[in-house]
Scaffold this motif. Structure first.
Motif, short mmCIF file in Angstrom:
data_model
loop_
_atom_site.label_atom_id
_atom_site.label_comp_id
_atom_site.label_asym_id
_atom_site.label_seq_id
_atom_site.Cartn_x
_atom_site.Cartn_y
_atom_site.Cartn_z
N ASP A 46 -3.29 -35.19 14.20
CA ASP A 46 -2.78 -34.18 13.27
C ASP A 46 -2.14 -33.08 14.12
O ASP A 46 -2.83 -32.26 14.72
CB ASP A 46 -3.93 -33.63 12.42
N LEU A 47 -0.80 -33.11 14.19
CA LEU A 47 -0.07 -32.28 15.17
C LEU A 47 0.37 -30.96 14.55
O LEU A 47 0.92 -30.91 13.44
CB LEU A 47 1.14 -33.05 15.68
N THR A 48 0.15 -29.90 15.33
CA THR A 48 0.67 -28.57 15.01
C THR A 48 1.45 -28.06 16.21
O THR A 48 0.96 -28.15 17.35
CB THR A 48 -0.46 -27.58 14.68
N VAL A 49 2.65 -27.53 15.99
CA VAL A 49 3.48 -26.97 17.06
C VAL A 49 3.70 -25.49 16.75
O VAL A 49 4.11 -25.13 15.63
CB VAL A 49 4.82 -27.72 17.18
N ASP A 50 3.44 -24.65 17.75
CA ASP A 50 3.58 -23.20 17.55
C ASP A 50 4.12 -22.59 18.84
O ASP A 50 4.00 -23.17 19.92
CB ASP A 50 2.24 -22.59 17.17
N SER A 51 4.69 -21.40 18.68
CA SER A 51 5.31 -20.71 19.82
C SER A 51 4.64 -19.36 20.03
O SER A 51 4.54 -18.56 19.08
CB SER A 51 6.80 -20.49 19.59
N PRO A 52 4.14 -19.08 21.24
CA PRO A 52 3.62 -17.74 21.53
C PRO A 52 4.76 -16.70 21.46
O PRO A 52 5.93 -17.05 21.71
CB PRO A 52 3.08 -17.88 22.95
N PRO A 53 4.46 -15.47 21.12
CA PRO A 53 3.11 -15.00 20.78
C PRO A 53 2.73 -15.43 19.37
O PRO A 53 3.53 -15.37 18.46
CB PRO A 53 3.25 -13.48 20.88
N THR A 54 1.52 -15.89 19.25
CA THR A 54 1.02 -16.36 17.97
C THR A 54 -0.48 -16.18 17.94
O THR A 54 -1.13 -15.98 18.98
CB THR A 54 1.39 -17.83 17.73
N THR A 55 -1.02 -16.26 16.76
CA THR A 55 -2.47 -16.17 16.61
C THR A 55 -3.01 -17.55 16.30
O THR A 55 -2.58 -18.18 15.32
CB THR A 55 -2.86 -15.20 15.49
N VAL A 56 -3.91 -18.02 17.14
CA VAL A 56 -4.53 -19.33 16.93
C VAL A 56 -5.82 -19.11 16.15
O VAL A 56 -6.82 -18.66 16.70
CB VAL A 56 -4.79 -20.06 18.26
N GLU A 57 -5.77 -19.39 14.87
CA GLU A 57 -6.92 -19.10 14.02
C GLU A 57 -7.81 -20.32 13.79
O GLU A 57 -9.00 -20.18 13.54
CB GLU A 57 -6.43 -18.56 12.67
N GLU A 58 -7.24 -21.52 13.83
CA GLU A 58 -8.03 -22.73 13.57
C GLU A 58 -8.61 -23.28 14.87
O GLU A 58 -8.18 -22.94 15.98
CB GLU A 58 -7.15 -23.78 12.88
N ASP A 59 -9.58 -24.17 14.68
CA ASP A 59 -10.15 -24.87 15.84
C ASP A 59 -9.40 -26.16 16.06
O ASP A 59 -9.12 -26.91 15.10
CB ASP A 59 -11.63 -25.17 15.59
N TYR A 60 -9.08 -26.46 17.30
CA TYR A 60 -8.34 -27.66 17.65
C TYR A 60 -9.14 -28.49 18.66
O TYR A 60 -9.85 -27.93 19.51
CB TYR A 60 -6.97 -27.32 18.24
N ASP A 61 -8.98 -29.80 18.53
CA ASP A 61 -9.63 -30.68 19.49
C ASP A 61 -8.89 -30.67 20.83
O ASP A 61 -9.52 -30.76 21.89
CB ASP A 61 -9.67 -32.12 18.96
N VAL A 62 -7.58 -30.58 20.79
CA VAL A 62 -6.75 -30.61 22.00
C VAL A 62 -5.67 -29.55 21.88
O VAL A 62 -5.03 -29.41 20.82
CB VAL A 62 -6.10 -32.00 22.21
N ILE A 63 -5.43 -28.80 22.96
CA ILE A 63 -4.33 -27.84 23.04
C ILE A 63 -3.49 -28.18 24.25
O ILE A 63 -4.03 -28.37 25.36
CB ILE A 63 -4.84 -26.39 23.12
N VAL A 64 -2.18 -28.30 24.05
CA VAL A 64 -1.24 -28.61 25.12
C VAL A 64 -0.33 -27.40 25.33
O VAL A 64 0.30 -26.91 24.38
CB VAL A 64 -0.39 -29.85 24.77
N TYR A 65 -0.28 -26.91 26.60
CA TYR A 65 0.61 -25.82 26.96
C TYR A 65 1.83 -26.42 27.65
O TYR A 65 1.72 -27.03 28.73
CB TYR A 65 -0.09 -24.83 27.89
N SER A 66 3.01 -26.25 27.04
CA SER A 66 4.22 -26.86 27.57
C SER A 66 5.37 -25.85 27.50
O SER A 66 5.74 -25.41 26.39
CB SER A 66 4.59 -28.12 26.77
N ASP A 67 5.92 -25.49 28.66
CA ASP A 67 7.06 -24.56 28.73
C ASP A 67 6.80 -23.29 27.92
O ASP A 67 7.54 -22.94 27.01
CB ASP A 67 8.33 -25.24 28.22
N VAL A 68 5.70 -22.63 28.28
CA VAL A 68 5.38 -21.38 27.58
C VAL A 68 5.94 -20.20 28.38
O VAL A 68 5.98 -20.22 29.62
CB VAL A 68 3.85 -21.23 27.39
N ASP A 69 6.37 -19.18 27.66
CA ASP A 69 6.92 -17.97 28.28
C ASP A 69 5.77 -17.07 28.71
O ASP A 69 4.90 -16.74 27.90
CB ASP A 69 7.83 -17.26 27.28
N ALA A 70 5.75 -16.71 29.98
CA ALA A 70 4.66 -15.91 30.53
C ALA A 70 4.52 -14.58 29.80
O ALA A 70 3.40 -14.09 29.59
CB ALA A 70 4.86 -15.68 32.02
N GLU A 71 5.65 -13.98 29.38
CA GLU A 71 5.58 -12.70 28.70
C GLU A 71 5.07 -12.84 27.26
O GLU A 71 4.52 -11.89 26.71
CB GLU A 71 6.97 -12.06 28.70
#
Length: 597
Positions: free
Chosen positions: A328-353
């Motif tokens: 069950d895939l969710t795609v989001d872009s920081p800055p964001t609020t992660v409110e749900e619990d996830y089994d797996v989180i993948v960080y890919s090409d995230v902006d440091a700022e």
């Protein structure tokens, strides 16, 4: 008739020569002093004249001499080890029983299983010393040279397993136990031909081998013979081993399908796999119930909730993950609020700022909950991801080659290509699975706080691995690995296999087992450390329970004799020696009566 047909040691008869000096002593001993009476002189002279051989007449009238010669002959006979030929079964003291405990021996015939009948027959074969070998695990020695009571108790404790057996290995074990004058009795339904060479090998060593067949029932068996998983579905193969057409209902969970099978036909049925433990079943059943059911285990929550955090949407990664049914895939872009619990989180090409502390904390929480985090390499990775990255990052390198790939469930069968450019660095913790020429990890994994970490060293825009057809396969494996979800094929085994559970205490269908490595001999569900796995009989050979009588079979099997008729010598030395003793007692009594003692 040759002396060897009567005596084991004919040379002992030489002791009979002792009779010669005894006879000579009787011949040369002086006569008693005689006192002549004139009255009887003429009568005695007349009797002497009638005697043709006075010396022989004298010997024949000596009863004592005859008794002594008889004693000597009996003594010589006992020294020669006399025997009488008898059937081998009448004198054997040690027996090795080989009892087939494979799954097919659970076939019923008239309310009793084949094994029940085999055990009853084996109890009658118990001798003074009895060894017992079963077909479990390639041949398991249950008792060795046990007394009759212990051997019968061991036989009563036997049960048919739900796994294929190894009759050949069991007979080979019997060969190791068979010393001189040992009889081997094999009790089985004698499926196939693999056991023939082992039996012939025993007989070549001059070991008596008897074959007792128990093959009743199972003439119209229908059973499961294969099971294949695809995504969240299972495809079950059903075979009709009988000659007549039959109809069966295949059910799994709340789903069922009807199949029609001609004689010898195989049909397949594909059904969704319910969450948790379930059982595929054939109805109606038949004489061989073991292959009428297939236990199946799936995770209680089959869906892997996956979040990809990215500021440069990686369509290759998200497409690969969206193709997996259980994700069950969710795609989001920081800055964001992660409110749900996830089994797996993948960080890919995230902006440091843009990456917020809460976005990183969500990854830590996923690991603490038993899930996982994957971090993809990028130029200038965010410092906030440092504790989730397994590599200390360095500058960008180019033109590498892959030096080493460790074969694991994640990497098996995948050809990892070298990237055009890569993020150099050294492993901070964990294990490198794919390593570049300069020692930089390309793929690395680690376990932390009950969860799992993955480092993916391909920079999205600087490698061609994303075009590889194996790219979706790798990410499917990675997501299941990070979530701690084994694929269905890894949770469901065939009986007889050896399974690594990773803990010492394993609960199986027949009770508690000692881990971490367990041979799953019984069909059913095995639980260990909060996880569940299953085992089922899926053997076409073992399900072929309609076995022809040995005497009616052709080929190599038909040439194997069921029972060898052998005669062996039964010693009667003690009886002859006892006769010699009785004659000696008779001699003493005779001397006493004559007044010479």
């Amino acid at each position: 008739m040759a002396l060897s047909d009567v005596f084991l040691a004919p040379l002992g008869l030489a002791a009979a020569l002792l009779a010669v000096p005894v006879v000579l002593l009787y011949l040369i001993r002086p006569d008693p002093e005689r006192v002549e009476l004139p009255t009887f002189r003429f009568v005695a002279d007349e009797q002497r004249q009638r005697a043709v051989t006075p010396l022989l007449e004298r010997i024949s009238r000596s009863l004592l001499l005859l008794i002594q010669i008889l004693a000597i002959l009996l003594l010589a006979g006992s020294l020669a080890a006399p025997y009488v030929p008898v059937q081998e079964r009448a004198v054997v003291e040690e027996t090795v029983l080989v009892v087939d405990t494979s799954a097919s021996m659970a076939t019923t015939d008239g309310g009793r299983t084949r094994l029940d009948r085999a055990v009853a027959a084996a109890r009658e074969e118990v001798t003074t010393r009895t060894s017992l070998v079963t077909t479990d695990g390639g041949g398991r020695v249950v008792v060795r040279r046990e007394a009759p009571s212990g051997a019968r108790a061991a036989l009563d404790g036997l049960a048919a397993s739900d796994a294929p057996g190894d009759l050949r290995g069991a007979v080979a074990q019997a060969r190791a136990l068979a010393d001189e004058d040992v009889r081997v009795v094999v009790l089985s339904d004698f499926q196939g031909e693999a056991w023939i060479d082992a039996v012939r090998g025993l007989r070549a060593r001059d070991v008596s081998v008897s074959l007792r067949q128990f093959a009743g029932g199972g003439a119209a068996n229908v059973g499961f013979v294969d099971r294949r998983f695809g995504g969240s579905e299972v495809t079950l193969s059903v075979k009709n081993f009988g000659a007549e057409s039959v109809a069966r209902t295949v059910s799994l969970g709340d789903r069922e399908r009807e199949v029609e099978l001609g004689g010898g036909d195989v049909a397949t049925v594909t059904l969704p796999v319910p969450a948790g433990a379930s059982e595929a079943r054939l109805s109606p059943g038949d004489d061989f119930a073991t292959d009428d059911a297939v236990p199946i285990v799936a995770p209680e929550d089959p869906t892997v909730d996956t979040l990809v955090l990215t500021n440069d949407r990686n369509r290759y990664l998200t497409t690969a993950l969206s193709l997996v049914d259980q994700v069950d895939l969710t795609v989001d872009s920081p800055p964001t609020t992660v409110e749900e619990d996830y089994d797996v989180i993948v960080y890919s090409d995230v902006d440091a700022e843009s990456l917020l502390p809460g976005n990183v904390q969500a990854g830590r929480d996923a690991i603490a909950a038993g899930g996982g985090v994957a971090v993809q390499a990028q130029e200038n990775p965010p410092e906030r991801l440092r504790d989730l990255m397994l590599v200390d990052p360095g500058p960008i390198g180019s033109a590498p080659t892959v030096r080493r790939t460790t074969e694991t469930d994640l990497t098996a069968g995948i050809d990892f290509q070298a990237p055009d450019e890569y993020l150099t660095g050294s492993l901070r913790s964990g294990e490198t699975l794919v390593e570049l020429r300069d020692g930089t990890p390309l793929i690395a994994t680690d376990r932390r706080d009950g969860g799992r970490l993955l480092y993916y060293g391909y920079i999205a825009e600087r490698s061609s691995f994303k075009y590889n057809y194996q790219y979706p396969v790798f990410w499917k494996r990675s997501v299941f690995h990070l979530a701690g979800r084994e694929p269905l094929s890894a949770l469901n085994h065939e009986t007889g296999q050896t399974v690594q559970f990773g803990v010492e205490r394993v609960e199986g269908p027949s009770g508690r087992l000692r881990g971490p490595t367990v041979t799953v001999a019984n069909a059913g569900v095995y639980t260990a450390g909060g996880t569940a796995e299953s085992a089922a009989l899926l053997s076409e050979r073992e399900s072929t329970v309609d076995v022809a009588d040995l005497g009616a079979r052709t080929g190599p099997v038909g040439n194997v004799t069921r029972t060898e008729t052998r005669t062996v010598p039964r010693r009667v030395t003690e009886f002859v020696a006892l006769g010699a003793l009785l004659v000696a007692v008779l001699e003493v009594g005779y001397l006493r009566r004559r007044g010479e003692l």
